[in-house]
Design a protein around this motif. Structure first.
Motif, PDB file in Angstrom:
ATOM      1  N   ALA A   9     -54.456 -13.533  -1.526  1.00 40.31           N
ATOM      2  CA  ALA A   9     -55.833 -13.274  -1.106  1.00 40.31           C
ATOM      3  C   ALA A   9     -56.191 -14.099   0.128  1.00 40.31           C
ATOM      4  CB  ALA A   9     -56.798 -13.594  -2.249  1.00 40.31           C
ATOM      5  N   ALA A  10     -55.745 -15.347   0.152  1.00 38.63           N
ATOM      6  CA  ALA A  10     -56.018 -16.213   1.305  1.00 38.63           C
ATOM      7  C   ALA A  10     -55.356 -15.652   2.559  1.00 38.63           C
ATOM      8  CB  ALA A  10     -55.524 -17.628   1.035  1.00 38.63           C
ATOM      9  N   LEU A  11     -54.142 -15.150   2.418  1.00 35.08           N
ATOM     10  CA  LEU A  11     -53.443 -14.579   3.570  1.00 35.08           C
ATOM     11  C   LEU A  11     -54.100 -13.287   4.038  1.00 35.08           C
ATOM     12  CD1 LEU A  11     -49.640 -15.165   2.900  1.00 35.08           C
ATOM     13  CD2 LEU A  11     -51.026 -16.080   4.748  1.00 35.08           C
ATOM     14  N   GLU A  12     -54.623 -12.514   3.113  1.00 36.63           N
ATOM     15  CA  GLU A  12     -55.337 -11.289   3.496  1.00 36.63           C
ATOM     16  C   GLU A  12     -56.549 -11.636   4.357  1.00 36.63           C
ATOM     17  OE1 GLU A  12     -56.239  -9.282  -0.122  1.00 36.63           O
ATOM     18  OE2 GLU A  12     -54.199  -8.518  -0.415  1.00 36.63           O
TER      19      GLU A  12
ATOM     20  N   VAL B  44     -59.040 -11.901   9.799  1.00 36.43           N
ATOM     21  CA  VAL B  44     -59.719 -12.642  10.863  1.00 36.43           C
ATOM     22  C   VAL B  44     -58.892 -12.608  12.148  1.00 36.43           C
ATOM     23  CG1 VAL B  44     -60.547 -14.906  11.606  1.00 36.43           C
ATOM     24  CG2 VAL B  44     -60.959 -14.135   9.260  1.00 36.43           C
ATOM     25  N   ILE B  45     -57.612 -12.947  12.046  1.00 35.80           N
ATOM     26  CA  ILE B  45     -56.745 -13.027  13.231  1.00 35.80           C
ATOM     27  C   ILE B  45     -56.620 -11.672  13.922  1.00 35.80           C
ATOM     28  CG2 ILE B  45     -54.337 -13.295  13.937  1.00 35.80           C
ATOM     29  CD1 ILE B  45     -55.742 -15.893  13.788  1.00 35.80           C
ATOM     30  N   SER B  46     -56.519 -10.609  13.141  1.00 34.10           N
ATOM     31  CA  SER B  46     -56.351  -9.274  13.721  1.00 34.10           C
ATOM     32  C   SER B  46     -57.559  -8.841  14.537  1.00 34.10           C
ATOM     33  CB  SER B  46     -56.097  -8.244  12.605  1.00 34.10           C
ATOM     34  OG  SER B  46     -54.900  -8.534  11.920  1.00 34.10           O
TER      35      SER B  46
ATOM     36  N   GLY C  95     -56.141 -11.703  21.930  1.00 32.77           N
ATOM     37  CA  GLY C  95     -55.219 -12.694  22.455  1.00 32.77           C
ATOM     38  C   GLY C  95     -54.645 -13.644  21.431  1.00 32.77           C
ATOM     39  N   CYS C  96     -54.578 -13.215  20.171  1.00 28.10           N
ATOM     40  CA  CYS C  96     -54.083 -14.096  19.113  1.00 28.10           C
ATOM     41  C   CYS C  96     -52.782 -13.577  18.502  1.00 28.10           C
ATOM     42  CB  CYS C  96     -55.137 -14.263  18.019  1.00 28.10           C
ATOM     43  SG  CYS C  96     -56.518 -15.321  18.505  1.00 28.10           S
ATOM     44  N   GLU C  97     -51.928 -12.988  19.356  1.00 29.40           N
ATOM     45  CA  GLU C  97     -50.671 -12.446  18.854  1.00 29.40           C
ATOM     46  C   GLU C  97     -49.802 -13.515  18.200  1.00 29.40           C
ATOM     47  OE1 GLU C  97     -52.320  -9.856  21.965  1.00 29.40           O
ATOM     48  OE2 GLU C  97     -51.768 -11.987  21.945  1.00 29.40           O
ATOM     49  N   VAL C  98     -49.739 -14.681  18.831  1.00 30.33           N
ATOM     50  CA  VAL C  98     -48.898 -15.759  18.302  1.00 30.33           C
ATOM     51  C   VAL C  98     -49.456 -16.263  16.976  1.00 30.33           C
ATOM     52  CG1 VAL C  98     -48.075 -18.109  18.715  1.00 30.33           C
ATOM     53  CG2 VAL C  98     -48.026 -16.429  20.556  1.00 30.33           C
ATOM     54  N   GLU C  99     -50.774 -16.375  16.877  1.00 28.43           N
ATOM     55  CA  GLU C  99     -51.394 -16.814  15.630  1.00 28.43           C
ATOM     56  C   GLU C  99     -51.139 -15.783  14.521  1.00 28.43           C
ATOM     57  OE1 GLU C  99     -52.778 -16.830  18.572  1.00 28.43           O
ATOM     58  OE2 GLU C  99     -53.208 -18.955  18.938  1.00 28.43           O
ATOM     59  N   LEU C 100     -51.134 -14.509  14.896  1.00 28.71           N
ATOM     60  CA  LEU C 100     -50.829 -13.456  13.932  1.00 28.71           C
ATOM     61  C   LEU C 100     -49.384 -13.589  13.452  1.00 28.71           C
ATOM     62  CD1 LEU C 100     -51.811 -10.936  12.438  1.00 28.71           C
ATOM     63  CD2 LEU C 100     -51.134  -9.572  14.422  1.00 28.71           C
ATOM     64  N   ALA C 101     -48.489 -13.919  14.381  1.00 29.79           N
ATOM     65  CA  ALA C 101     -47.089 -14.126  14.014  1.00 29.79           C
ATOM     66  C   ALA C 101     -46.950 -15.283  13.027  1.00 29.79           C
ATOM     67  CB  ALA C 101     -46.254 -14.399  15.268  1.00 29.79           C
ATOM     68  N   THR C 102     -47.733 -16.343  13.239  1.00 27.41           N
ATOM     69  CA  THR C 102     -47.714 -17.481  12.323  1.00 27.41           C
ATOM     70  C   THR C 102     -48.114 -17.059  10.919  1.00 27.41           C
ATOM     71  OG1 THR C 102     -48.213 -19.041  14.100  1.00 27.41           O
ATOM     72  CG2 THR C 102     -48.733 -19.742  11.850  1.00 27.41           C
ATOM     73  N   THR C 103     -49.103 -16.187  10.836  1.00 23.25           N
ATOM     74  CA  THR C 103     -49.542 -15.681   9.539  1.00 23.25           C
ATOM     75  C   THR C 103     -48.439 -14.864   8.878  1.00 23.25           C
ATOM     76  OG1 THR C 103     -51.798 -15.580  10.427  1.00 23.25           O
ATOM     77  CG2 THR C 103     -51.408 -14.462   8.351  1.00 23.25           C
TER      78      THR C 103
ATOM     79  N   VAL D  47     -45.316 -15.444   9.225  1.00 23.01           N
ATOM     80  CA  VAL D  47     -44.354 -16.422   8.711  1.00 23.01           C
ATOM     81  C   VAL D  47     -44.767 -16.847   7.300  1.00 23.01           C
ATOM     82  CG1 VAL D  47     -43.395 -18.744   8.958  1.00 23.01           C
ATOM     83  CG2 VAL D  47     -43.637 -17.279  10.970  1.00 23.01           C
ATOM     84  N   ASN D  48     -46.045 -17.179   7.129  1.00 20.06           N
ATOM     85  CA  ASN D  48     -46.537 -17.575   5.807  1.00 20.06           C
ATOM     86  C   ASN D  48     -46.420 -16.437   4.809  1.00 20.06           C
ATOM     87  OD1 ASN D  48     -47.176 -20.196   6.497  1.00 20.06           O
ATOM     88  ND2 ASN D  48     -49.295 -19.732   7.014  1.00 20.06           N
ATOM     89  N   LEU D  49     -46.664 -15.220   5.284  1.00 25.98           N
ATOM     90  CA  LEU D  49     -46.535 -14.054   4.412  1.00 25.98           C
ATOM     91  C   LEU D  49     -45.087 -13.901   3.954  1.00 25.98           C
ATOM     92  CD1 LEU D  49     -47.778 -11.567   3.095  1.00 25.98           C
ATOM     93  CD2 LEU D  49     -47.399 -10.312   5.232  1.00 25.98           C
ATOM     94  N   GLY D  50     -44.157 -14.092   4.886  1.00 29.72           N
ATOM     95  CA  GLY D  50     -42.747 -14.005   4.536  1.00 29.72           C
ATOM     96  C   GLY D  50     -42.358 -15.036   3.485  1.00 29.72           C
TER      97      GLY D  50
END
Length: 268
Positions: free
Chosen positions: A148-151, A156-158, A162-170, A172-175
């Motif tokens: 739920a926290a990742l959702e 928010v990030i989506s 200009g937050c492509e890298v931050e989305l990628a970080t998310t 990583v956590n999802l993985g």
């Protein structure tokens, strides 16, 4: 203290990829701010120094400095501001790094409440907070809460430009969560998607890129693909060493995983 000049110089030092130089610069800057009795300068520099202490494995120093920042912000009457919420987030990150999951969740929850009260629910910091909170939930076995926290973080990030890298970080956590859920194919896809974004945006020095590579190493290891696992672990280890040195917690974890792979190869 001229904070604009401070952050400019800090960026320059970070570009040298030398963790000790960063620490030296920040400790010197903190001493100067204290000598000038500059409350805002002390808080700004301490926030940066606490983060560097955290990633370089100096956990107690990081805790001490984060606690000091929280007290200083309250002392100047800014306990209900976004600066205090950010300081709570930073303190939560330190406890997260130390494996103190419940303490981290408590601090993140306080930060989340303050950001929501300030109508900053769609702020980048909310995404970062939920990202890190998901890790603490995951490590305490609360996988539904972690998901739920990742959702929330992804939502928010989506929505932020200009937050492509931050989305990628998310991702990583999802993985990492998907691995815990034994969804290995989904985890591999998440890590590969994150790694591609870091590479495409020339952000391969980002610590989360190393995390994506280490995650892929775990996926390949679980699948018995030892050579691929070893290659990904080795690359991740080099990046971590370059950025934070061999004393960092991340280096220790990836190093152990790499040694396990080498041992398995010898046994085969």
């Amino acid at each position: 203290m001229n904070l604009q000049e401070f952050y400019k110089k800090l960026d320059e030092v970070f570009q040298e990829r030398n963790a000790q130089k960063v620490v030296d610069f920040l400790e010197q800057s903190l001493a100067e701010a204290k000598e000038q009795d500059d409350a805002l300068g002390i808080i700004a520099v301490s926030n940066e120094l606490g983060g560097v202490y955290r990633v370089t494995g100096k956990t107690q120093q990081a805790k001490d400095i984060c606690e000091d920042v929280l007290k200083r912000i309250e002392a100047i009457g800014m306990g209900d501001t976004q600066h205090y919420a950010t300081a709570l987030l930073n303190a939560g990150d330190v406890h997260l790094s130390a494996g103190q999951w419940e303490e981290a969740i408590n601090l993140f929850s306080q930060a989340k409440e303050r950001l929501a009260a300030l109508e900053l629910g769609e702020d980048y910091r909310m995404a970062a907070l939920c990202n890190n909170m998901s890790v603490a939930y995951r490590e305490t076995g609360k996988l539904q809460e972690a998901e739920a926290a990742l959702e929330t973080a992804l939502s928010v990030i989506s929505s932020l430009p200009g937050c492509e890298v931050e989305l990628a970080t998310t991702h990583v956590n999802l993985g990492e969560l998907q691995m815990r859920q034994e969804k290995m194919d989904a985890a591999k896809e998440s890590f590969e998607q994150a790694a591609h974004v870091f590479e495409e945006n020339q952000k391969t020095q980002d610590p989360h890129y190393a995390s994506a590579l280490a995650g892929l190493g775990e996926v390949f290891s679980a699948a018995g693909e030892l050579e691929a696992a070893k290659n990904h672990y080795t690359k991740a280890l080099g990046l971590i060493e370059q950025s934070y040195g061999k004393d960092s917690p991340a280096y220790a974890v990836v190093s152990r995983n790499l040694e396990k792979i080498k041992t398995e190869e010898k046994e085969q």
